[in-house]
Design a protein around this motif. Structure first.
Motif, PDB file in Angstrom:
ATOM      1  N   THR A   1       0.823  -1.220   0.000  1.00 25.29           N
ATOM      2  CA  THR A   1       0.000   0.000   0.000  1.00 25.29           C
ATOM      3  C   THR A   1       0.852   1.263   0.000  1.00 25.29           C
ATOM      4  N   ALA A   2       2.155   1.128   0.198  1.00 23.10           N
ATOM      5  CA  ALA A   2       3.048   2.296   0.164  1.00 23.10           C
ATOM      6  C   ALA A   2       3.372   2.612  -1.287  1.00 23.10           C
ATOM      7  N   THR A   3       2.400   3.196  -1.979  1.00 21.26           N
ATOM      8  CA  THR A   3       2.552   3.419  -3.405  1.00 21.26           C
ATOM      9  C   THR A   3       2.972   4.850  -3.706  1.00 21.26           C
ATOM     10  N   GLN A   4       3.570   5.002  -4.847  1.00 19.44           N
ATOM     11  CA  GLN A   4       4.112   6.298  -5.246  1.00 19.44           C
ATOM     12  C   GLN A   4       3.018   7.339  -5.434  1.00 19.44           C
ATOM     13  N   ALA A   5       3.267   8.548  -4.910  1.00 19.34           N
ATOM     14  CA  ALA A   5       2.320   9.655  -5.051  1.00 19.34           C
ATOM     15  C   ALA A   5       2.988  10.869  -5.685  1.00 19.34           C
ATOM     16  N   GLY A   6       4.171  10.677  -6.239  1.00 19.51           N
ATOM     17  CA  GLY A   6       4.880  11.782  -6.882  1.00 19.51           C
ATOM     18  C   GLY A   6       6.372  11.646  -6.651  1.00 19.51           C
ATOM     19  N   SER A   7       7.161  12.260  -7.521  1.00 21.81           N
ATOM     20  CA  SER A   7       8.607  12.190  -7.355  1.00 21.81           C
ATOM     21  C   SER A   7       9.272  13.344  -8.084  1.00 21.81           C
ATOM     22  N   LEU A   8      10.487  13.595  -7.698  1.00 21.97           N
ATOM     23  CA  LEU A   8      11.332  14.568  -8.398  1.00 21.97           C
ATOM     24  C   LEU A   8      12.745  14.046  -8.319  1.00 21.97           C
TER      25      LEU A   8
ATOM     26  N   SER B   1       2.172   6.989  -0.339  1.00 22.86           N
ATOM     27  CA  SER B   1       0.981   6.942   0.513  1.00 22.86           C
ATOM     28  C   SER B   1       1.315   6.216   1.814  1.00 22.86           C
ATOM     29  N   TRP B   2       1.249   6.962   2.907  1.00 21.05           N
ATOM     30  CA  TRP B   2       1.494   6.407   4.235  1.00 21.05           C
ATOM     31  C   TRP B   2       1.036   7.443   5.245  1.00 21.05           C
ATOM     32  N   SER B   3       0.463   7.017   6.340  1.00 22.46           N
ATOM     33  CA  SER B   3      -0.198   7.967   7.221  1.00 22.46           C
ATOM     34  C   SER B   3       0.555   8.274   8.510  1.00 22.46           C
ATOM     35  N   GLN B   4       1.748   7.707   8.700  1.00 19.38           N
ATOM     36  CA  GLN B   4       2.465   7.976   9.943  1.00 19.38           C
ATOM     37  C   GLN B   4       3.958   8.100   9.670  1.00 19.38           C
ATOM     38  N   ALA B   5       4.629   8.790  10.558  1.00 18.11           N
ATOM     39  CA  ALA B   5       6.063   9.010  10.389  1.00 18.11           C
ATOM     40  C   ALA B   5       6.820   7.676  10.460  1.00 18.11           C
ATOM     41  N   LEU B   6       7.921   7.594   9.731  1.00 18.50           N
ATOM     42  CA  LEU B   6       8.752   6.396   9.768  1.00 18.50           C
ATOM     43  C   LEU B   6       9.714   6.492  10.951  1.00 18.50           C
ATOM     44  N   SER B   7       9.875   5.408  11.636  1.00 15.86           N
ATOM     45  CA  SER B   7      10.825   5.381  12.739  1.00 15.86           C
ATOM     46  C   SER B   7      12.246   5.431  12.185  1.00 15.86           C
ATOM     47  N   ALA B   8      13.201   5.764  13.057  1.00 18.22           N
ATOM     48  CA  ALA B   8      14.607   5.789  12.639  1.00 18.22           C
ATOM     49  C   ALA B   8      15.040   4.408  12.155  1.00 18.22           C
ATOM     50  N   GLU B   9      14.542   3.366  12.816  1.00 12.81           N
ATOM     51  CA  GLU B   9      14.910   2.001  12.418  1.00 12.81           C
ATOM     52  C   GLU B   9      14.371   1.676  11.025  1.00 12.81           C
ATOM     53  N   THR B  10      13.129   2.120  10.740  1.00  7.17           N
ATOM     54  CA  THR B  10      12.544   1.850   9.430  1.00  7.17           C
ATOM     55  C   THR B  10      13.300   2.601   8.337  1.00  7.17           C
ATOM     56  N   ARG B  11      13.653   3.854   8.609  1.00  4.57           N
ATOM     57  CA  ARG B  11      14.426   4.625   7.623  1.00  4.57           C
ATOM     58  C   ARG B  11      15.748   3.932   7.321  1.00  4.57           C
ATOM     59  N   THR B  12      16.397   3.455   8.366  1.00  2.73           N
ATOM     60  CA  THR B  12      17.673   2.767   8.176  1.00  2.73           C
ATOM     61  C   THR B  12      17.492   1.501   7.346  1.00  2.73           C
TER      62      THR B  12
ATOM     63  N   SER C   1       6.098  14.798   6.470  1.00  4.44           N
ATOM     64  CA  SER C   1       4.700  14.696   6.055  1.00  4.44           C
ATOM     65  C   SER C   1       4.410  15.690   4.948  1.00  4.44           C
ATOM     66  N   VAL C   2       3.620  15.268   3.967  1.00  8.49           N
ATOM     67  CA  VAL C   2       3.137  16.182   2.927  1.00  8.49           C
ATOM     68  C   VAL C   2       1.621  16.048   2.800  1.00  8.49           C
ATOM     69  N   GLY C   3       0.952  15.803   3.910  1.00  7.76           N
ATOM     70  CA  GLY C   3      -0.498  15.647   3.906  1.00  7.76           C
ATOM     71  C   GLY C   3      -0.902  14.585   4.912  1.00  7.76           C
ATOM     72  N   ALA C   4      -2.206  14.473   5.106  1.00 11.43           N
ATOM     73  CA  ALA C   4      -2.709  13.543   6.110  1.00 11.43           C
ATOM     74  C   ALA C   4      -2.308  12.107   5.817  1.00 11.43           C
ATOM     75  N   SER C   5      -2.166  11.756   4.534  1.00 11.88           N
ATOM     76  CA  SER C   5      -1.900  10.362   4.189  1.00 11.88           C
ATOM     77  C   SER C   5      -0.709  10.204   3.258  1.00 11.88           C
ATOM     78  N   ASN C   6       0.142  11.209   3.187  1.00  8.99           N
ATOM     79  CA  ASN C   6       1.321  11.136   2.332  1.00  8.99           C
ATOM     80  C   ASN C   6       2.570  11.460   3.135  1.00  8.99           C
ATOM     81  N   ARG C   7       3.635  10.735   2.843  1.00  9.83           N
ATOM     82  CA  ARG C   7       4.940  11.012   3.426  1.00  9.83           C
ATOM     83  C   ARG C   7       5.919  11.301   2.286  1.00  9.83           C
ATOM     84  N   ARG C   8       7.040  11.884   2.650  1.00 13.43           N
ATOM     85  CA  ARG C   8       8.061  12.208   1.646  1.00 13.43           C
ATOM     86  C   ARG C   8       9.421  11.828   2.193  1.00 13.43           C
ATOM     87  N   VAL C   9      10.206  11.117   1.378  1.00 11.97           N
ATOM     88  CA  VAL C   9      11.611  10.884   1.700  1.00 11.97           C
ATOM     89  C   VAL C   9      12.455  11.622   0.681  1.00 11.97           C
TER      90      VAL C   9
END
Length: 886
Positions: A588-595, A606-617, A695-703
Motif C-alpha cells: 500500500t506504500a505506493t508512489q504519489a509523486g517524485s522529483l 501513501s502512508w499515514s504515519q512518520a517512519l521510525s529511525a529504524e525503518t528509515r535505516t 509529512s506532505v499531507g494527512a496520508s502522504n509522506r516524503r523521503v
C-alpha cells in the motif's frame, strides 16, 4: 438496463460502424488550464483544434468526467452530479451532420433485441441552432420528425466553442419526454425538467476569432476539415432506462444512498431536506472514489482541495442526518462494489484508496471537534462582550483555516442564541474566489495558447534519441520568440527552438530536463529548459549565446554528460527506494509523486504515519544492498496491457499510451512504467543517503535522498563534523553521544538555576508594583512594562504575586514585558474586580490587538502577545481604557 450494459451497447454499436474504441482518459486533465476532465471532448481537444494529427478518422469512448461548478445543485435536481460518464462518438474530418444524426437516431430507436437502446421515437425531441436549416432538414429526412418536435434555440443553448479563438459550430440536442408527471407539454423550450437532454451533437464547422462572450464572436470561415463531437450522458440515459426519478437512484449510485439510510435510520423519501442530503452523499462518495482511483489525494489546494471538499460535504451531510461516527468504511465499500464491474481499478487498488479515504474522514472528524471548540470560544467572547452577532471574519477563519463548514457555524451559533454576520462572511468568500479566479486566469494566460505548436506537430513527432545518444544531428523545425513563430533568433535573445530529433530529455515523469547546448554553423544555444508543450513535440527554451539561428539550419543537440549521468543515477535511485519502501512497509506504500535531478531524489508515497529511525535505516540499507548487488537494469517497449499483466507499476496521474516503456531493476523486484533515463546496472548509482522524511499531507509522506557523489560529499562532511566535535569535546567518537547528553544536562541545570534566580528577582518587584496601584473607576489598577523576562510564565508569576497582595480590593493587574524578542501581556483580576465587570480575557485581547497579535483567556487570568514590542506602553494604556467601559 444496467448502466454498464448501456455503455457497452454504445461502444459495440459504434465499433460495428467503423469507430476505434478509445479507453477513458484520466479524470486528471492534461490541459493545464483546468483541473479535471470536465467534458467528454477534453481528451480530444488536440485533435479537434488541429494541434496534433488524429490517429484515427473516427472514434467512440466512455469518458469519466468531474464537474463541480454546480456543486450546490447536487441532490436538488434529477441530473446534477459531480462525477458523470459521457458517451461520445467522434469524427475527425470523416463523416459530418448526416452521419452523426443517422448514427444517433439508429442507436436510440433500434430495439434492445437488435443491440439498440429501445427508445420510442414518439418520446424524442430535438433542438437545433436557430440558423441551422441543414440540421433541421436532416432530422426530418432521417428520423421523420415533424416540425413541431424540432425546436430552434439561439447561440446561448445551441452553439459550441471553447470560449477561445479556434474551432466552433452549431449543435443539435436530443431530449427525452419523461411524461406529464414531470411537467408541462411543449418540448424543451417549455420545460427542461420534463424534457431531459440526453445527447448533444456538435457540428464543428467554423473557425471563430475575437471571442467576446459565449454568444459574441466573429466567424472567420469554414474549417478545411469539419469534425463531429457528440456527448450522451450515461447517467441520464440510465435513470430513464431504469425507470427511476433521478441519477442518484441508478444502479451505480443507489447502493451508497441505501447504505447511508441504513446508517442514519431515517427513511428516504419522507423529508425533502434529508433526501437532498442522501443524494449529496451518494454522489460525492462515488466522485471521491473515482478521483482517488485516478491518483488524486486530499489536500488544501487544486484537485486535492476539490476532493477534500467532496468528502467533507459527505461527512457533513451524514452529521446532519444524525450520524457522528465514521461512515466511510461502509459508504466507500458500497460505492466500490457498485462501480467495480465498470472500473475494476476501484477494487484492485482498494487498499490504497481506502487508506486515503478513511484517514481523511478521521482527520475531518477531529477538525469538527476542534473547530467546535474554537467556535464555542468565539461565541462566548461575543456574548461576554455584549454582542449578539458572530463576526463574518470569525466564521470565515473557521471555514478557511480549519475547514469548518459555514452551515455548521450557523447551526451552532443559532443554538447559542446569536446570529452570524453572513454578509461579512459572503464578502470574504467572494474576495477569495475572485483571487482564485484571477490566479487561474493568470496561469491560463501564462501557459500560452498551445495552438501555436500545431503546425510544427503536424510535421510529425519529435524523435528522442537520448536513450542511446548524447549528441544528435538534426535541423531547426521551428523558432518562437515571446510565443510567436519567427524565422530567426539573434544573439542575446531567449527563444524556443524545435528540432526534428533531439538527444535532450524533456522534463516528465519526475525527471527534470537535461542541461546542454544546441550548436550549428555560426551559432551556439545554451539550453535553459526542455518541455513537451503538446503531446509528441519537444520544445527547447534556449539563450542564443553566439551568432544567429534560422529555420532549417543544421542543429546538433549536445547533452551535458556529467549532469545526465548524475540524473540517471538519481532516477534509478528513485526506483530502488520505491521498491525498498514496498518491501518494508507493504504494497500500500505506493508512489504519489517524485522529483529527481542530478545528485538528488524526492519520493512521495501513501502512508499515514512518520517512519521510525529504524525503518528509515532499513529502507536505506535495502536500497544500497541493491546497488551493491549490481542488478541489471533493462528496458522494454510493449503494450500497456502486457506491462500491467507483468506487474509493472504506473505513476498515478501520468498518462500512458497504448505502448509503454517498462524499466526493470533486478527483474520483477523493481518493475515500473517509466520514460526516464536510467543507469545500465544498479552499481552505477554509487550510493543513496536518506537525508529526511516528512509529512506532505494527512496520508502522504516524503523521503529525500542524496545520490552518487552528492551522497558521498554529504557523508564526508558529516564525518569531518564528527571528528571536529570529538576533538573539541575531548571524547572518542563512540562516546560522543554520552558526552553531548552530559553537557546538555549540565546546561539545563544551569538554566534552571538562572531562571530561579531571575524569578526571585522578579518576585521581589511584587511589593513595589502593588504599591504603584492607581484608581480607575471602581478598580485599583496596576499597569506596568517590566522589561525583559525569560518567558511568559515568568510574567504570569509576577502578575499573580501582585494580585495576591491586592486580593481584598477590586484589583486589576496588566503587566507587559518582552520575552524572546516578542511582546507579551498578562492580565489578572481579583474576585471583587470580576464582580464589578472586569474580565482578564477581554483586557488581554485588547492589548494584544494594539501589539498586532491575539490573545484571550479566562476572566481571572489571560495572556496576549504580538509582534511590535515598541507598542507595549500603548497596549497597556488601551487595556486600562477598556476598564472604563467595563
Amino acid at each position: 438496463m444496467k448502466t454498464a450494459e448501456i455503455a457497452q451497447r454504445y461502444l459495440d454499436y459504434f465499433e460495428r460502424n467503423g469507430h476505434t474504441i478509445v479507453p477513458s482518459a484520466s479524470l486528471v486533465s492534461d490541459d493545464p488550464s483546468i483541473l479535471f476532465t470536465i467534458a467528454g471532448m477534453v481528451p480530444f481537444i488536440p485533435y479537434l483544434n488541429g494541434t496534433v494529427p488524429p490517429p484515427y478518422p473516427r472514434a467512440a469512448d466512455v469518458q469519466k468526467c468531474i464537474r463541480t461548478n454546480d456543486i450546490e445543485e447536487v441532490g436538488k435536481t434529477a441530473r446534477h452530479g459531480t462525477f458523470f460518464q459521457m458517451l461520445g462518438n467522434w469524427s475527425f474530418g470523416d463523416y459530418f451532420k448526416e452521419g452523426a444524426i443517422g448514427y444517433a437516431w439508429e442507436l436510440l430507436t433500434s430495439s434492445e433485441a437488435d443491440g439498440g437502446l429501445g427508445f420510442d421515437e414518439r418520446d424524442l425531441w430535438v433542438t437545433v441552432y436557430e440558423d441551422d436549416d441543414e440540421a433541421a432538414s436532416l432530422w426530418k429526412k432521417i428520423a421523420g420528425l415533424p416540425e413541431a418536435r424540432i425546436q430552434r434555440f439561439g447561440a446561448e443553448d445551441n452553439y459550441w466553442s471553447t470560449g477561445q479563438p479556434g474551432p466552433a459550430g452549431p449543435c443539435s440536442e436530443i431530449y427525452f419526454d419523461r411524461g406529464p408527471k414531470y411537467g408541462r407539454d411543449g418540448g424543451p423550450a417549455v420545460d427542461d425538467s420534463r424534457f431531459t437532454e440526453i445527447w448533444n451533437l456538435v457540428f464543428m464547422q467554423y473557425a471563430i476569432t475575437n471571442v467576446r462572450s459565449k454568444t459574441e464572436f466573429d466567424v472567420v470561415g469554414e474549417l478545411p476539415k469539419k469534425n463531429i463531437d457528440t456527448g450522451m450522458g450515461l447517467e441520464r440515459v440510465a435513470f430513464i432506462k431504469q425507470g427511476v426519478d433521478n441519477m442518484y437512484e441508478t444502479d451505480q449510485v443507489r447502493p451508497v444512498l441505501d447504505r447511508a439510510v441504513a446508517l442514519s435510520g431515517r427513511p428516504y423519501g419522507a423529508v425533502h431536506e434529508d433526501d437532498v442530503r442522501y443524494r449529496v452523499i451518494a454522489d460525492h462518495i462515488r466522485s471521491s472514489l473515482m478521483l482517488l482511483s485516478d491518483g488524486v489525494t486530499p489536500s488544501n489546494e487544486g484537485r486535492g482541495y476539490i476532493l477534500r471538499r467532496l468528502m467533507r460535504r459527505s461527512i457533513r451531510a451524514m452529521r446532519l442526518l444524525g450520524v457522528d461516527a465514521p461512515t466511510f468504511p461502509e459508504l466507500f465499500s458500497a460505492s466500490r462494489d457498485a462501480m467495480k464491474s465498470a472500473y475494476p481499478v476501484v477494487d484492485e487498488d482498494w487498499a490504497r484508496i481506502s487508506q486515503y479515504a478513511f484517514a481523511e474522514e478521521e482527520t475531518f472528524l477531529r477538525t469538527l471537534a476542534s473547530g467546535s471548540t474554537i467556535l464555542d470560544l468565539a461565541v462566548t467572547q461575543t456574548k461576554d462582550a455584549g454582542g449578539t452577532e458572530l463576526a463574518g471574519s470569525e466564521a470565515f477563519l473557521l471555514h478557511d483555516t480549519y475547514g469548518f463548514p459555514i452551515d455548521l457555524t450557523l447551526e451552532i451559533a443559532e443554538e447559542a442564541g446569536i446570529t452570524v454576520d453572513r454578509d461579512g462572511f459572503d464578502t470574504l468568500m467572494r474576495e477569495q474566489k475572485a483571487r482564485a479566479k484571477a490566479d487561474a486566469k493568470s496561469r491560463k494566460r501564462a501557459l500560452a495558447d498551445v495552438s501555436v505548436y500545431g503546425d510544427f506537430r503536424a510535421k510529425g513527432e519529435t524523435v528522442f534519441t537520448g536513450y542511446t545518444d548524447l549528441e544528435t544531428e538534426s535541423s531547426v523545425l521551428g523558432i518562437l520568440v515571446d510565443g510567436v513563430p519567427t524565422d530567426r533568433a539573434t544573439e542575446g535573445q531567449i527563444a524556443e527552438v524545435i528540432l526534428r530529433e533531439t538527444a535532450l530529455y524533456a522534463e516528465s515523469g519526475g525527471q527534470v530536463a537535461d542541461k546542454g547546448v544546441i550548436v550549428g554553423p555560426g551559432y551556439e544555444l545554451e539550453v535553459l529548459d526542455v518541455q513537451k508543450p503538446v503531446p509528441g513535440l519537444v520544445s527547447h527554451t534556449v539563450e542564443v549565446t553566439r551568432g544567429d539561428v534560422g529555420l532549417g539550419a543544421p542543429a546538433t543537440s549536445v547533452v551535458d554528460r556529467a549532469n545526465r549521468r548524475a540524473a540517471r543515477q538519481a532516477h534509478s535511485a528513485t526506483h530502488l527506494v520505491h521498491a525498498a519502501l514496498r518491501d518494508t512497509l507493504g504494497k500500500t506504500a505506493t508512489q504519489a509523486g517524485s522529483l529527481n535531478r542530478a545528485g538528488y531524489m524526492r519520493f512521495d508515497f501513501s502512508w499515514s504515519q512518520a517512519l521510525s529511525a529504524e525503518t528509515r535505516t532499513e529502507i536505506e540499507e535495502i536500497a544500497n544492498n541493491a546497488i551493491y548487488d549490481n542488478l541489471e537494469v533493462t528496458t522494454r517497449v510493449l503494450p500497456l496491457a502486457d506491462a500491467k499483466e507483468l506487474g509493472a507499476m504506473a505513476l498515478f496521474g501520468e498518462k500512458y499510451g497504448e505502448t509503454v516503456r517498462m524499466v526493470d531493476i533486478g527483474g520483477p523486484w523493481s518493475r515500473e512504467l517509466c520514460a526516464g533515463t536510467h543507469v545500465a546496472t544498479s552499481a552505477e548509482i554509487g550510493l543513496i543517503s536518506l537525508v529526511s522524511e516528512s509529512s506532505v499531507g494527512a496520508s502522504n509522506r516524503r523521503v529525500e535522498a542524496l545520490v552518487g557523489h552528492d551522497a558521498f560529499r554529504e557523508l564526508a562532511a558529516e564525518r569531518a563534523l564528527v571528528a571536529e566535535l570529538s576533538a573539541n569535546l575531548k571524547a572518542p567518537r563512540d562516546q560522543l553521544v554520552a558526552r553531548i547528553a552530559e553537557l546538555g544536562a549540565n546546561l539545563k541545570a544551569a538554566e534552571k538555576k538562572i531562571a530561579a534566580f531571575e524569578a526571585g528577582k522578579l518576585a521581589e518587584r511584587a511589593p513595589e508594583l502593588a504599591a504603584s496601584a492607581t484608581t480607575t473607576g471602581p478598580f485599583r489598577v496596576v499597569s506596568a512594562a517590566i522589561g525583559a523576562v525569560g518567558s511568559a510564565d515568568d510574567l504570569r508569576t509576577v502578575a499573580l504575586a501582585v494580585r495576591d497582595r491586592l486580593g481584598d480590593e477590586p484589583a486589576v493587574i496588566v503587566l507587559g514585558a518582552v520575552a524572546g524578542d516578542r511582546p507579551v501581556v498578562i492580565a489578572a483580576t481579583t474576585a471583587r474586580a470580576r464582580e464589578a465587570g472586569a474580565k482578564a480575557g477581554v483586557l488581554a485581547k485588547t492589548a494584544a490587538g494594539v501589539l498586532g497579535g491575539g490573545g484571550g483567556g479566562r476572566d481571572d487570568v489571560a495572556q496576549g502577545g504580538g509582534t511590535d514590542a515598541a507598542l507595549l506602553p500603548d497596549a497597556l494604556s488601551a487595556a486600562v481604557r477598556a476598564l472604563e467601559v467595563a
